[in-house]
Design a protein around this motif. Sequence first.
Motif, PDB file in Angstrom:
ATOM      1  N   ASP A  57     -41.917  15.285 -35.760  1.00  0.00           N
ATOM      2  CA  ASP A  57     -40.855  16.401 -35.998  1.00  0.00           C
ATOM      3  C   ASP A  57     -39.565  15.961 -35.243  1.00  0.00           C
ATOM      4  OD1 ASP A  57     -42.324  18.204 -37.382  1.00  0.00           O
ATOM      5  OD2 ASP A  57     -43.328  18.905 -35.681  1.00  0.00           O
ATOM      6  N   GLY A  58     -39.520  14.738 -34.842  1.00  0.00           N
ATOM      7  CA  GLY A  58     -38.264  14.056 -34.114  1.00  0.00           C
ATOM      8  C   GLY A  58     -37.356  13.853 -35.138  1.00  0.00           C
ATOM      9  N   GLU A  59     -36.170  13.447 -34.551  1.00  0.00           N
ATOM     10  CA  GLU A  59     -35.030  12.781 -35.315  1.00  0.00           C
ATOM     11  C   GLU A  59     -34.962  11.545 -35.918  1.00  0.00           C
ATOM     12  OE1 GLU A  59     -31.228  13.307 -32.986  1.00  0.00           O
ATOM     13  OE2 GLU A  59     -31.572  15.507 -32.704  1.00  0.00           O
ATOM     14  N   GLU A  60     -35.692  10.599 -35.221  1.00  0.00           N
ATOM     15  CA  GLU A  60     -36.243   9.240 -35.737  1.00  0.00           C
ATOM     16  C   GLU A  60     -37.151   9.314 -36.443  1.00  0.00           C
ATOM     17  OE1 GLU A  60     -37.896   6.513 -32.976  1.00  0.00           O
ATOM     18  OE2 GLU A  60     -37.524   7.931 -31.337  1.00  0.00           O
ATOM     19  N   PRO A  61     -37.440   8.309 -37.157  1.00  0.00           N
ATOM     20  CA  PRO A  61     -38.671   8.200 -38.250  1.00  0.00           C
ATOM     21  C   PRO A  61     -40.060   8.177 -37.235  1.00  0.00           C
ATOM     22  CG  PRO A  61     -36.998   6.484 -38.810  1.00  0.00           C
ATOM     23  CD  PRO A  61     -36.702   7.035 -37.460  1.00  0.00           C
ATOM     24  N   ALA A  62     -41.217   8.933 -37.970  1.00  0.00           N
ATOM     25  CA  ALA A  62     -42.283   8.927 -37.160  1.00  0.00           C
ATOM     26  C   ALA A  62     -42.831   7.588 -36.852  1.00  0.00           C
ATOM     27  CB  ALA A  62     -43.338   9.474 -37.896  1.00  0.00           C
ATOM     28  N   LEU A  63     -42.534   6.382 -37.755  1.00  0.00           N
ATOM     29  CA  LEU A  63     -43.090   5.129 -37.605  1.00  0.00           C
ATOM     30  C   LEU A  63     -41.915   4.205 -37.878  1.00  0.00           C
ATOM     31  CD1 LEU A  63     -46.491   3.651 -38.734  1.00  0.00           C
ATOM     32  CD2 LEU A  63     -44.449   2.758 -39.374  1.00  0.00           C
ATOM     33  N   ARG A  64     -41.763   3.217 -37.251  1.00  0.00           N
ATOM     34  CA  ARG A  64     -40.919   2.063 -37.671  1.00  0.00           C
ATOM     35  C   ARG A  64     -41.256   0.766 -37.708  1.00  0.00           C
ATOM     36  NH1 ARG A  64     -37.191   0.754 -34.319  1.00  0.00           N
ATOM     37  NH2 ARG A  64     -37.405   1.953 -32.476  1.00  0.00           N
ATOM     38  N   LEU A  65     -40.859  -0.309 -38.110  1.00  0.00           N
ATOM     39  CA  LEU A  65     -41.227  -1.647 -38.352  1.00  0.00           C
ATOM     40  C   LEU A  65     -40.191  -2.494 -37.469  1.00  0.00           C
ATOM     41  CD1 LEU A  65     -43.117  -4.128 -39.602  1.00  0.00           C
ATOM     42  CD2 LEU A  65     -41.123  -4.002 -41.330  1.00  0.00           C
ATOM     43  N   VAL A  66     -40.693  -3.270 -36.420  1.00  0.00           N
ATOM     44  CA  VAL A  66     -39.877  -4.368 -35.662  1.00  0.00           C
ATOM     45  C   VAL A  66     -40.264  -5.524 -35.978  1.00  0.00           C
ATOM     46  CG1 VAL A  66     -39.344  -4.884 -33.632  1.00  0.00           C
ATOM     47  CG2 VAL A  66     -39.553  -2.642 -33.756  1.00  0.00           C
ATOM     48  N   LEU A  67     -39.222  -6.221 -36.539  1.00  0.00           N
ATOM     49  CA  LEU A  67     -39.597  -7.951 -36.906  1.00  0.00           C
ATOM     50  C   LEU A  67     -38.407  -8.599 -36.032  1.00  0.00           C
ATOM     51  CD1 LEU A  67     -39.714  -7.502 -40.759  1.00  0.00           C
ATOM     52  CD2 LEU A  67     -41.692  -7.630 -39.056  1.00  0.00           C
ATOM     53  N   SER A  68     -38.919 -10.037 -35.875  1.00  0.00           N
ATOM     54  CA  SER A  68     -38.236 -10.741 -35.033  1.00  0.00           C
ATOM     55  C   SER A  68     -38.286 -12.219 -35.490  1.00  0.00           C
ATOM     56  CB  SER A  68     -38.487 -10.572 -33.419  1.00  0.00           C
ATOM     57  OG  SER A  68     -39.616 -11.000 -33.208  1.00  0.00           O
ATOM     58  N   GLY A  69     -37.492 -13.081 -34.901  1.00  0.00           N
ATOM     59  CA  GLY A  69     -37.720 -14.593 -35.455  1.00  0.00           C
ATOM     60  C   GLY A  69     -36.645 -15.405 -34.588  1.00  0.00           C
ATOM     61  N   PRO A  70     -36.500 -16.656 -34.933  1.00  0.00           N
ATOM     62  CA  PRO A  70     -35.492 -17.511 -34.311  1.00  0.00           C
ATOM     63  C   PRO A  70     -34.308 -17.013 -33.958  1.00  0.00           C
ATOM     64  CG  PRO A  70     -36.862 -18.790 -35.997  1.00  0.00           C
ATOM     65  CD  PRO A  70     -37.207 -17.276 -36.324  1.00  0.00           C
ATOM     66  N   GLY A  71     -33.869 -17.103 -32.875  1.00  0.00           N
ATOM     67  CA  GLY A  71     -32.477 -16.394 -32.433  1.00  0.00           C
ATOM     68  C   GLY A  71     -32.394 -14.856 -32.641  1.00  0.00           C
ATOM     69  N   GLU A  72     -33.505 -14.261 -32.764  1.00  0.00           N
ATOM     70  CA  GLU A  72     -33.417 -12.600 -32.842  1.00  0.00           C
ATOM     71  C   GLU A  72     -34.676 -12.254 -32.041  1.00  0.00           C
ATOM     72  OE1 GLU A  72     -32.822  -9.448 -36.273  1.00  0.00           O
ATOM     73  OE2 GLU A  72     -33.779 -11.258 -36.553  1.00  0.00           O
ATOM     74  N   ALA A  82     -44.693  -5.214 -24.047  1.00  0.00           N
ATOM     75  CA  ALA A  82     -44.730  -4.872 -25.702  1.00  0.00           C
ATOM     76  C   ALA A  82     -43.697  -6.067 -26.106  1.00  0.00           C
ATOM     77  CB  ALA A  82     -44.328  -3.687 -25.968  1.00  0.00           C
ATOM     78  N   ALA A  83     -42.591  -6.373 -25.728  1.00  0.00           N
ATOM     79  CA  ALA A  83     -41.742  -7.184 -26.057  1.00  0.00           C
ATOM     80  C   ALA A  83     -42.390  -8.580 -26.139  1.00  0.00           C
ATOM     81  CB  ALA A  83     -40.173  -7.101 -25.431  1.00  0.00           C
ATOM     82  N   GLU A  84     -42.865  -8.977 -25.263  1.00  0.00           N
ATOM     83  CA  GLU A  84     -43.560 -10.172 -24.985  1.00  0.00           C
ATOM     84  C   GLU A  84     -44.708 -10.622 -26.009  1.00  0.00           C
ATOM     85  OE1 GLU A  84     -46.244 -13.158 -21.550  1.00  0.00           O
ATOM     86  OE2 GLU A  84     -45.186 -11.109 -21.247  1.00  0.00           O
ATOM     87  N   ALA A  85     -45.422  -9.473 -26.327  1.00  0.00           N
ATOM     88  CA  ALA A  85     -46.495  -9.533 -27.048  1.00  0.00           C
ATOM     89  C   ALA A  85     -45.959  -9.739 -28.643  1.00  0.00           C
ATOM     90  CB  ALA A  85     -47.310  -8.461 -27.198  1.00  0.00           C
ATOM     91  N   ALA A  86     -44.681  -8.896 -28.883  1.00  0.00           N
ATOM     92  CA  ALA A  86     -44.307  -9.003 -30.496  1.00  0.00           C
ATOM     93  C   ALA A  86     -43.525 -10.410 -30.518  1.00  0.00           C
ATOM     94  CB  ALA A  86     -43.243  -7.871 -30.173  1.00  0.00           C
ATOM     95  N   SER A  87     -43.074 -10.877 -29.431  1.00  0.00           N
ATOM     96  CA  SER A  87     -42.344 -12.166 -29.585  1.00  0.00           C
ATOM     97  C   SER A  87     -43.351 -13.134 -29.828  1.00  0.00           C
ATOM     98  CB  SER A  87     -41.615 -12.459 -28.291  1.00  0.00           C
ATOM     99  OG  SER A  87     -40.474 -11.728 -28.140  1.00  0.00           O
ATOM    100  N   VAL A  88     -44.626 -13.134 -29.320  1.00  0.00           N
ATOM    101  CA  VAL A  88     -45.563 -14.173 -29.618  1.00  0.00           C
ATOM    102  C   VAL A  88     -46.252 -13.878 -30.891  1.00  0.00           C
ATOM    103  CG1 VAL A  88     -47.830 -15.005 -29.029  1.00  0.00           C
ATOM    104  CG2 VAL A  88     -46.225 -14.668 -27.154  1.00  0.00           C
ATOM    105  N   GLN A 216     -28.992 -23.607 -45.053  1.00  0.00           N
ATOM    106  CA  GLN A 216     -28.385 -22.500 -46.115  1.00  0.00           C
ATOM    107  C   GLN A 216     -29.450 -21.343 -46.387  1.00  0.00           C
ATOM    108  OE1 GLN A 216     -27.876 -25.804 -46.496  1.00  0.00           O
ATOM    109  NE2 GLN A 216     -25.688 -26.322 -46.441  1.00  0.00           N
ATOM    110  N   LEU A 217     -30.599 -21.920 -46.489  1.00  0.00           N
ATOM    111  CA  LEU A 217     -31.624 -20.958 -46.904  1.00  0.00           C
ATOM    112  C   LEU A 217     -32.146 -20.071 -45.559  1.00  0.00           C
ATOM    113  CD1 LEU A 217     -33.639 -23.014 -49.387  1.00  0.00           C
ATOM    114  CD2 LEU A 217     -31.995 -21.169 -49.946  1.00  0.00           C
ATOM    115  N   LEU A 218     -32.402 -20.834 -44.572  1.00  0.00           N
ATOM    116  CA  LEU A 218     -32.900 -20.168 -43.535  1.00  0.00           C
ATOM    117  C   LEU A 218     -32.145 -19.088 -42.849  1.00  0.00           C
ATOM    118  CD1 LEU A 218     -34.949 -23.456 -41.913  1.00  0.00           C
ATOM    119  CD2 LEU A 218     -35.648 -21.959 -43.687  1.00  0.00           C
ATOM    120  N   GLY A 219     -30.636 -19.252 -42.976  1.00  0.00           N
ATOM    121  CA  GLY A 219     -29.658 -18.270 -42.546  1.00  0.00           C
ATOM    122  C   GLY A 219     -30.208 -16.842 -43.253  1.00  0.00           C
TER     123      GLY A 219
END
Length: 243
Positions: A57-72, A82-88, A216-219
Motif C-alpha cells: 500500500d505504499g507510494e512506491e512499487p511493492a517490488l522493483r528490479l535493480v540492475l547494474s553494469g560497467p560504469g554503473e 546488499a550493494a556489494e552483493a549486487a555488484s558481484v 557503439q554497441l556496448l553503449g
Amino acid sequence: MDIRAEVWSPLQNTAVWLGAWLHGLEATDNVIDALADLGADGLVDVLGDIRRSVGLDGEEPALRLVLSGPGEAPALPAGSAAAEAASVSSAGALVLADAAPLTHHILVPDAEGNWEWFVEEGPLPAPAWLSPGEADELLTQATNEAARLVMASGYTTDALASPRLTVGTLADFYDTPGLPAAVPGRAAKLFARADRVGAIIETVTRRMNDHRIDPQLLGLWRHIRAARMAGVAYAVREFGRLT
C-alpha cells in the motif's frame, strides 16, 4: 566478458511474476512453474516470507528490479552488504518495499542460484523512475545513434541491416518463459524492444565474434537496463491498480 549477462535479464521476468503474484493476479502454482523456468527455484522456499514482508500500500512499487553494469553501480546504499552483493552478482537484485516506511528487503542471487536476503533501514538511492514511454524513447535514441556511428565507420553487416534474420535463433531464448497475462501492454512492448536490442548486440559481438564496433554497441547496455527496470516498476504499479 559475458555479453548475455549484460543484455538479458531473467530477473526481469522473475520480478514481474512475483509482482503479479503478490497482488493476487497469479496463482502460486503458476509462479512456482515460472520461477523454475527462470532458474529462480531458490525463491520458492521463501515465497511465504516474501509475502509476509512486502508492503502493498505504499507510494512506491511493492517490488522493483535493480540492475547494474560497467560504469554503473547498483542503486543501493553505497558500501552496504546488499550493494556489494549486487555488484558481484551478474543478475542484479530485487527490492521489496516493507510495510514500515523507509524499510526495504533486498534479494540478490549468486552464481549457484542461492539467494541472499538483506534488510535496509533508511532511504535507498532514488531510481530514475522513468515512464515506459521515456525509457523507450531513450533506448530508441541510443539505438539510432549507435546505428549512425556504425554506418559512419563504414562497417556493415546483416545483423544491423536486417536484425530479424540474424537474431531469429535467439528469439525463443529471449521470450521464454513469457510474462503473466496481467502485464500491461506498454511494459511488454518495452521488454520486447530491450530483448531485440540485446539480441542484436549478442549476435554481432558473440555469435559473429566481431568486436570492431563494440564501443557503439556496448553503449546501449545502460539504456537496456534502464528499460527493464522501468518496465518492471510500471508493471508492478499497474498490478496494484488492478487489485
